[in-house]
Design an enzyme around this catalytic site. Structure first.
Site, mmCIF file in Angstrom:
data_model
loop_
_atom_site.group_PDB
_atom_site.id
_atom_site.type_symbol
_atom_site.label_atom_id
_atom_site.label_comp_id
_atom_site.label_asym_id
_atom_site.label_seq_id
_atom_site.Cartn_x
_atom_site.Cartn_y
_atom_site.Cartn_z
ATOM 1 N N SER A 254 1.217 -1.034 -0.663
ATOM 2 C CA SER A 254 -0.056 0.152 -0.081
ATOM 3 C C SER A 254 0.735 0.914 -0.064
ATOM 4 O O SER A 254 0.658 2.015 -0.740
ATOM 5 C CB SER A 254 -0.690 -0.078 1.245
ATOM 6 O OG SER A 254 -1.901 -1.766 1.109
ATOM 7 N N GLU B 8 -5.445 -1.016 -8.235
ATOM 8 C CA GLU B 8 -5.008 0.050 -8.628
ATOM 9 C C GLU B 8 -3.856 -0.674 -8.994
ATOM 10 O O GLU B 8 -2.713 -2.018 -8.693
ATOM 11 C CB GLU B 8 -4.432 1.209 -7.152
ATOM 12 C CG GLU B 8 -4.745 2.121 -6.750
ATOM 13 C CD GLU B 8 -4.048 3.675 -5.950
ATOM 14 O OE1 GLU B 8 -4.651 3.909 -5.848
ATOM 15 O OE2 GLU B 8 -3.549 2.612 -5.084
ATOM 16 N N ASN C 170 -4.038 6.583 -1.535
ATOM 17 C CA ASN C 170 -3.602 6.303 -0.053
ATOM 18 C C ASN C 170 -2.783 7.247 -0.274
ATOM 19 O O ASN C 170 -2.759 8.875 1.091
ATOM 20 C CB ASN C 170 -3.070 5.456 0.282
ATOM 21 C CG ASN C 170 -3.625 4.052 0.861
ATOM 22 O OD1 ASN C 170 -4.890 4.113 1.056
ATOM 23 N ND2 ASN C 170 -2.943 2.597 0.646
#
Length: 691
Positions: free
Chosen positions: A412, A445, A483
């Site tokens: 992430s 993503e 993020n």
């Protein structure tokens, strides 16, 4: 079902409509690939066809069918944001109803929106069992505008029509026949069955039928249910009102009212936002390269925790052989239980293409040794989010996997280029950033590293499609697209907290802006300790000039970690309902008093949040992290709970003046202080307006 083909004898009445005859039966083929959308060429061709038919008394029946794979899958959505070129659909439907011969719609593939409205204007409807019919206009912020709200209730009843129209539900052929949405199911040759069904049938205009009886209680119940689900959306309210005109208003007048509502809503804010989303998602899902994707026969997943188990489940749901590896037997056992339960739920929803959860689970192999992945075609690494841990696992995988196999990471935040280097196969390495819970979240993503080949990237996009995810291209940076922006959103919420605003007020400002839940409510669900660990890991490298809010750390030190401890930013009553916490309120108030700050109001909080999001998006766009500006809204609406009905934060900002946008960015900059970098929001929003 095989494609519908027309004979060489068919005559082109427009670029999208062909006309033929079988003895005394006229055959009209809609030929506007790929989905036979009801474009102006289709409407012109249909008008020409019925002009031809009206001049020939020998024609005793008419079949309208879609060439290729589908009937009419809907109207051309590109037309909705501007003046509709003539003839408009209601004029075509009037011509169909005025035809001296009975008309039957022969449906395969999809008959949606204007396509199903056309079918409703026909005297009869026949469909193959796996056809899909429905009126999805409400999902696009509108209502049916060519008689759907008037003809459908007269076939299936007002309560059922309210549900079908307001839910935008797509109904398969078999259920449609049971409800009365179609009159028959084709058993063999669709066109031949349609001709046979039409034999001896009279004209029967659905607009002239009397709706099946329904009690006032049933109608009110359907109305109240739809209103509750609609959550105040105008299109839902207007759809109900239009359907219920069947009770009180002559059909000709009701059709005019319906059309006027449709025309008004189709150019309104919600419809514009939803169209923007529709085209944005379609563009995002298109692979950025033309290379041929590889088709993995066996996919590996390393790490059987929450993310790994979820990834394995969606792979199995798609029918892919899956190898799940974790060194911890207890973790693997929990993953198997979770996957089994998840597949059973998917089976109950009928989404395994006739297969069973048991047979899909049989595609799963588990192991505690990475060597089990030696012959896999593609492996997704989903171990603990720690650079040393991931680097170690990825290096081992790079050595044991086949040279032609592809390796992906689910990181992430970590530096993906470092992970790529560790793999020893940088050309066959990329990121697949899934979102939790994986089986439910549509967004994925797909991260293209510096050395990722076109074939590797194409394979990532193809895999996303196979497992039902919406891929969005991202390039390396901390947090990628979503993020990275979420961190700026979080910061503005925490700055408001630091200045004295309470969590409930900040969450209310965020939800008013368009988020489904506010930051603090979401944090309580995910657990405050996750972000706490991340902050601790960065403490040594944090610039002391950077504004740092200590209140989240204070809560964690008190053991208030969210719902898992029954206390976080909120307290939770016996029913699990969040309520404002006196402890948190006291901490926030004392902190603001010590800092001598005044709590910002709701408008200031919302403005700062939107300003920070738009500014960071401008930086992401300028740096080439996203392929397009609209991709950023696709990420925020599909992965972070921003309302599609509002288009996305960037879409919202694009409706404002540049002066308004700059004022919001100024507010975010003032809150942030040291380290704030201003982006070119004008260029970003210009791209949004042009998309």
């Amino acid at each position: 079902m095989t494609d519908i083909l027309y004979a060489d004898s068919a005559i082109a009445l427009s670029p999208a409509v062909k006309f033929d005859r079988r003895e005394n039966i006229a055959l009209i083929y809609i030929d506007n690939p790929p989905v036979n959308a009801s474009s102006v060429a289709v409407r012109q061709g249909l008008m020409a066809a019925f002009d031809t038919i009206s001049a020939d008394a020998s024609i005793s029946g008419v079949v309208i069918v879609g060439a290729g794979k589908s009937f009419i899958a809907g109207s051309d959505i590109k037309e909705f944001g501007k003046a509709l070129p003539p003839p408009e659909l209601p004029a075509v439907l009037t011509a169909i109803e005025a035809c001296h011969a009975p008309v039957i719609a022969a449906i395969h593939g999809s008959a949606l929106g204007g396509g199903y409205e056309l079918a409703l204007a026909c005297d009869w409807r026949i469909a193959v069992p796996d056809a899909v019919v429905g009126l999805p206009e409400v999902s696009l912020g509108m209502i049916p505008g060519a008689g759907g709200t008037q003809r459908l209730p007269r076939l299936i009843g007002i309560p059922q029509a309210i549900d079908i129209v307001t839910s935008s539900r797509r109904v398969n052929g078999v259920e449609a026949a049971q409800l009365g949405m179609v009159d028959a199911i084709a058993s063999n040759d669709l066109v031949a069955d349609a001709i046979a069904f039409l034999s001896g049938k009279p004209k029967r205009l659905s607009a002239q039928l009397v709706a099946p009886p329904a009690s006032a209680e049933a109608i009110e119940s359907a109305t109240n249910t739809a209103l509750a689900k609609g959550k105040g959306r105008e299109c839902v309210t207007e759809a109900i009102r239009s359907v219920r005109l069947v009770e009180t208003t002559p059909v000709a007048e009701a059709l005019e009212i319906e059309r006027a509502i449709f025309q008004r809503l189709r150019t309104g804010e919600e419809a514009s936002a939803l169209r923007y989303n529709f085209f944005g998602e379609r563009a995002a899902a298109k692979p950025p390269v033309t290379a041929t994707a590889l088709k993995p026969n066996v996919v590996g997943v390393v790490g059987a925790g929450t993310m790994g188990a979820g990834i394995a489940q969606v792979l199995l749901t798609a029918g892919l052989n899956t190898v799940l590896v974790d060194s911890n037997a207890e973790v693997t056992a929990r993953a198997i239980a979770s996957i089994t339960k998840g597949l059973s739920e998917v089976e109950k929803l009928g989404k395994l293409n006739g297969d069973t959860a048991e047979t899909r689970l049989a595609l799963l192999t588990t192991s505690n040794d990475l060597s089990a992945l030696a012959e896999t075609d593609l492996v997704i690494e989903a171990v603990f989010e720690d650079l040393a841990v991931k680097t170690n696992v990825i290096a081992k995988l790079g050595q044991l996997m086949r040279p032609d196999a592809i390796l992906a990471t689910n990181t992430s935040y970590l530096d993906i280029e470092v992970l790529a280097a560790a793999s020893g196969r940088t050309d066959r390495f990329f990121g697949l950033h899934f979102f939790a819970p994986v089986p439910r979240m549509k967004l994925l993503e797909v991260v293209q590293c510096a050395a990722t080949t076109d074939t590797t990237l194409a394979t990532g996009f193809a895999l996303a499609k196979a497992i039902g995810k919406l891929p969005v291209l991202a390039r390396p940076c901390e947090g990628f697209i979503g993020n990275r922006i979420y961190a700026k959103y979080r910061a503005q919420c925490e700055y408001a907290l630091d200045d004295g605003a309470l969590p409930k007020a900040i969450d209310a400002a965020a939800t008013k802006l368009g988020f489904a839940m506010g930051l603090f409510a979401v944090s309580d669900i995910s657990g405050l300790d996750i972000a706490w660990r991340l902050r601790q890991s960065k403490a040594a490298t944090r610039d002391p000039q950077t504004r740092y809010v200590t209140l989240p750390d204070a809560l964690c030190e008190l053991g208030r970690l969210g719902r898992k401890t029954n206390a976080g930013w909120y307290d939770y009553d016996d029913n699990g309902k969040p309520v404002p916490s006196p402890i948190v309120s006291a901490l926030v108030t004392a902190n603001a008093a010590q800092r001598n700050t005044t709590a910002p109001d709701a408008n200031a909080i919302s403005a700062a949040i939107l300003g920070a999001i738009v500014n960071e998006a401008a930086l992401i766009f300028a740096e080439g992290i996203s392929r397009s500006a609209s991709d950023i809204d696709v990420v925020l609406t599909n992965g972070y709970g921003f309302s599609k009905n509002k288009g996305g934060p960037l879409f919202q900002a694009s409706r404002m003046s540049q002066a308004q946008v700059e004022a919001m960015v100024d507010l975010a900059a003032a809150n942030t202080g040291f380290g704030f970098v201003r982006g070119d929001t004008a260029a970003l929003l210009s791209s949004i307006r042009q998309s």
